[in-house]
Write a protein that holds these residues in place. Structure first.
Motif, short mmCIF file in Angstrom:
data_model
loop_
_atom_site.label_atom_id
_atom_site.label_comp_id
_atom_site.label_asym_id
_atom_site.label_seq_id
_atom_site.Cartn_x
_atom_site.Cartn_y
_atom_site.Cartn_z
N ILE A 20 11.87 -17.75 -37.12
CA ILE A 20 12.03 -16.33 -36.80
C ILE A 20 12.37 -15.53 -38.06
CG2 ILE A 20 13.30 -14.63 -35.40
CD1 ILE A 20 11.58 -16.55 -33.70
N ASP A 21 11.58 -14.48 -38.28
CA ASP A 21 11.84 -13.57 -39.39
C ASP A 21 12.59 -12.36 -38.79
OD1 ASP A 21 11.79 -11.61 -41.30
OD2 ASP A 21 9.64 -11.80 -41.75
N PHE A 22 13.88 -12.30 -39.08
CA PHE A 22 14.70 -11.26 -38.46
C PHE A 22 14.48 -9.88 -39.07
CE2 PHE A 22 17.02 -14.93 -36.71
CZ PHE A 22 17.19 -14.50 -35.39
N ASP A 23 13.55 -9.77 -40.01
CA ASP A 23 13.19 -8.45 -40.52
C ASP A 23 12.01 -7.87 -39.74
OD1 ASP A 23 15.12 -8.42 -42.46
OD2 ASP A 23 13.86 -9.51 -43.90
N LYS A 24 11.45 -8.69 -38.84
CA LYS A 24 10.31 -8.22 -38.03
C LYS A 24 10.71 -8.21 -36.56
CE LYS A 24 6.49 -10.30 -38.56
NZ LYS A 24 5.69 -11.53 -38.69
N PRO A 25 10.07 -7.34 -35.74
CA PRO A 25 10.46 -7.28 -34.33
C PRO A 25 10.36 -8.63 -33.61
CG PRO A 25 9.06 -5.42 -34.90
CD PRO A 25 9.05 -6.33 -36.10
N VAL A 26 11.30 -8.83 -32.72
CA VAL A 26 11.40 -10.08 -31.97
C VAL A 26 11.38 -9.74 -30.48
CG1 VAL A 26 12.83 -12.15 -31.60
CG2 VAL A 26 12.92 -10.98 -33.81
N GLY A 27 10.79 -10.58 -29.69
CA GLY A 27 10.89 -10.47 -28.23
C GLY A 27 12.00 -11.40 -27.79
N VAL A 28 13.06 -10.84 -27.22
CA VAL A 28 14.19 -11.67 -26.79
C VAL A 28 14.18 -11.72 -25.26
CG1 VAL A 28 16.66 -12.10 -27.00
CG2 VAL A 28 15.47 -10.86 -28.82
#
Ligand SMILES: C[S@@+](CC[C@H](N)C(=O)[O-])C[C@H]1O[C@@H](n2cnc3c(N)ncnc32)[C@H](O)[C@@H]1O
Length: 274
Positions: A144-152
């Motif tokens: 996971i790249d936390f600088d890009k949007p994530v679906g949680v």
């Protein structure tokens, strides 16, 4: 329960395995089937909740992927079943990365077997109540790249937490951790007010000794008040962006038919961090 050391005690029913049994899976034991059989035999309509929940999750993952998100953290992921999150996500975005998180050791064992050949998907054993440990996990940092949007994704998990465990704070931890454009999906049991459905609520509380079904306002409040709630808002899982009926088949769409009392018991909602 944290880390990857806990053994499986098959004499105690597990949320993941009872749910697997209700979905028609085979990764369950006698203690799980005894609870599952109560629902199947005594409250047969209740099994529809598991299916409505699962189908809404599939549609939500497709919607999140269609919004351009290609990395997902699925917290309380459950045992592998048909159309798992990574399969749905990768169908829409072949490069999509997915981390499954569950505190049940059996999920880790079965998940690893399923994912042996997929280096974009992983399953970790961790507890929803320890978000920092999830975010710091080596597999999460790798994928996971936390600088890009994530679906949680919190699908059918937050109702297993007591109020004292502050589910809102846990959701907010992730809202603060991920960038703008990230999306958050919650499905959650709704408090029911009739005799038939309250038996299901009681049985789940009695079996697992924890959790709470919440009102619509309480479910929405889990997000805090600064997220953009995406259409159609919080609604019954069966009615959340239903798949269009096949044009050549004469069916009653879910929008027209009456929902069963059971379908009223599970709602879901998708929100975006602006
Ligand atoms: C009802 S299942 C939902 C599975 C899947 N998310 C779905 O909606 O189809 C709930 C899952 O949450 C997991 N779970 C319960 N409490 C948890 C916790 N504190 N931390 C991580 N996982 C948890 C259970 O082991 C189970 O697999």
């Amino acid at each position: 329960m944290t880390g990857e050391t806990a053994a499986v005690d098959v004499s105690i029913p597990s949320i993941a395995r009872v749910y697997d049994y209700l979905l028609g899976g085979h990764d369950n034991y006698e203690a799980d089937r005894r609870v599952g059989d109560f629902f199947i035999n005594d409250l047969p309509g209740s099994v529809a909740i598991a299916h409505a929940n699962r189908q809404a999750l599939t549609r939500a993952v497709a919607a999140i992927a269609a919004d351009g998100i290609d990395q997902f953290i699925d917290i309380g992921s459950g045992l592998p079943t048909v159309d798992n999150v990574h399969q749905v996500a990768q169908r829409h975005r072949p490069g999509a990365k997915v981390v499954y998180v569950d505190n049940d050791p059996i999920v880790l064992a079965h998940g690893r077997a399923l994912l042996q050949t997929d280096d974009r998907t992983t399953v970790i054993q961790a507890d929803l109540r320890e978000p920092e440990a999830i975010a710091q996990h080596a597999d999460v940092r790798r994928l996971i790249d936390f600088d890009k949007p994530v679906g949680v994704i919190f699908s059918a998990i937050l109702h297993h937490l007591n109020d004292s465990e502050d589910p809102r704070e846990l959701v907010r931890w992730w809202v603060d951790r991920v960038p703008a454009g990230s999306e958050f999906y919650i499905s959650h049991f709704r408090t029911g007010h009739n005799e038939e459905t309250s038996a299901a609520e009681e049985k789940l509380q009695e079996t697992f000794g924890r959790g709470r079904w919440r009102s619509d306002a309480e479910i929405l409040a889990l997000f805090g008040d600064d997220l953009e709630i995406l259409p159609p808002g919080l609604t019954y899982c069966s009615r959340w962006r239903p798949a269009p009926a096949a044009p050549d088949v004469e069916t009653i769409g879910v929008a027209e038919r009456e929902l069963t009392v059971w379908e009223h018991l599970i709602a879901c909602v998708l929100a975006r961090k602006p």
